[in-house]
Enzyme design. Sequence first.
Site, PDB file in Angstrom:
ATOM      1  N   ARG A 188       0.822  -1.213   0.000  1.00 36.49           N
ATOM      2  CA  ARG A 188       0.000   0.000   0.000  1.00 36.49           C
ATOM      3  C   ARG A 188       0.859   1.267   0.000  1.00 36.49           C
ATOM      4  NH1 ARG A 188      -5.382   0.417   1.335  1.00 36.49           N
ATOM      5  NH2 ARG A 188      -6.073   2.566   1.481  1.00 36.49           N
ATOM      6  N   TYR A 236       1.493   3.595  -3.131  1.00 33.02           N
ATOM      7  CA  TYR A 236       0.514   4.601  -3.547  1.00 33.02           C
ATOM      8  C   TYR A 236       0.810   5.958  -2.916  1.00 33.02           C
ATOM      9  CZ  TYR A 236      -4.073   6.863  -4.001  1.00 33.02           C
ATOM     10  OH  TYR A 236      -5.088   7.742  -4.265  1.00 33.02           O
ATOM     11  N   GLY A 285       4.212   7.356  -4.148  1.00 35.01           N
ATOM     12  CA  GLY A 285       4.122   7.812  -5.531  1.00 35.01           C
ATOM     13  C   GLY A 285       3.393   9.139  -5.646  1.00 35.01           C
ATOM     14  N   ASN A 335     -11.562  10.375   1.593  1.00 38.68           N
ATOM     15  CA  ASN A 335     -12.637   9.384   1.498  1.00 38.68           C
ATOM     16  C   ASN A 335     -13.859   9.888   0.733  1.00 38.68           C
ATOM     17  OD1 ASN A 335     -11.141   8.655   4.330  1.00 38.68           O
ATOM     18  ND2 ASN A 335     -11.746   6.854   3.160  1.00 38.68           N
ATOM     19  N   PHE A 363     -20.963  -1.841   2.004  1.00 31.83           N
ATOM     20  CA  PHE A 363     -21.911  -1.978   3.117  1.00 31.83           C
ATOM     21  C   PHE A 363     -23.358  -1.865   2.625  1.00 31.83           C
ATOM     22  CE2 PHE A 363     -19.008  -0.429   6.833  1.00 31.83           C
ATOM     23  CZ  PHE A 363     -18.385  -1.655   6.852  1.00 31.83           C
ATOM     24  N   GLY A 407     -13.104  -2.676  13.327  1.00 33.36           N
ATOM     25  CA  GLY A 407     -13.877  -1.543  12.819  1.00 33.36           C
ATOM     26  C   GLY A 407     -13.547  -0.214  13.460  1.00 33.36           C
TER      27      GLY A 407
END
Length: 229
Positions: A52, A55, A58, A84, A101, A117
């Site tokens: 991850r 990303y 970069g 988000n 979801f 969560g």
Amino acid sequence: MMVNDTARIVAIALEHGAKVVDVSTSEVYGGGRDGYCSERDFKVIQPKVTVRLEYAVGKLAAEIALINTTRVTPLEACIVRPFNVAGPRQSGKGGFVLPRFIDQALRGDALTVYGDGSMIRAFTHVSDIADGLTATMARGVSGEAYNLGNPANKTSILDLARRVLHRIGGPSKIDFVDPKKLFGPLFEEANDKYPDADKSMTELAWTPKYDIDRVILDTADYIRSGRRA
């Protein structure tokens, strides 16, 4: 690839005298201060090398190259760091949690929450992000970066699942799963992150309008419409 692609965009922009708005990522903060991310903060590269991490690194390299180019050429360019993005037209097939979801709830399936969560996010309606991009192009200062995210929508992933169940209804429950069992040992969850959006609100005259429940409902309406089509 990100740096090379940015260099191509810079060349085109310089040729045509165009302003560039680079869509980077909030992951350049590496988790910020317990998730709180301000443009004034250091950009943190985590000591653990993960798949991850490519990303975030970069995107950060592309940011630095772009900002430095504005200092030595006539290029006008700004950077936005979205937090988000969610809403209509987003698909769970891309790994996005909210449409996943909602799709699970509409089918009556269990909502699969990774880990416990407790991960923190600030989901921002795609319409607010679009307005922010337009504002950045119009009023952003060249060589500057701006957070685009709704701090009021800060939530844990578990609380997001509960909100979806409350809004959608039906028989679904919540299941806690180990994502490494689903995706393999290289899976890494993103760091906690929510924005300081004061700079964007002040300099860009941008204010996010949609609360988290509206993000959920608009996304659900879109997914329902696709099922009816």
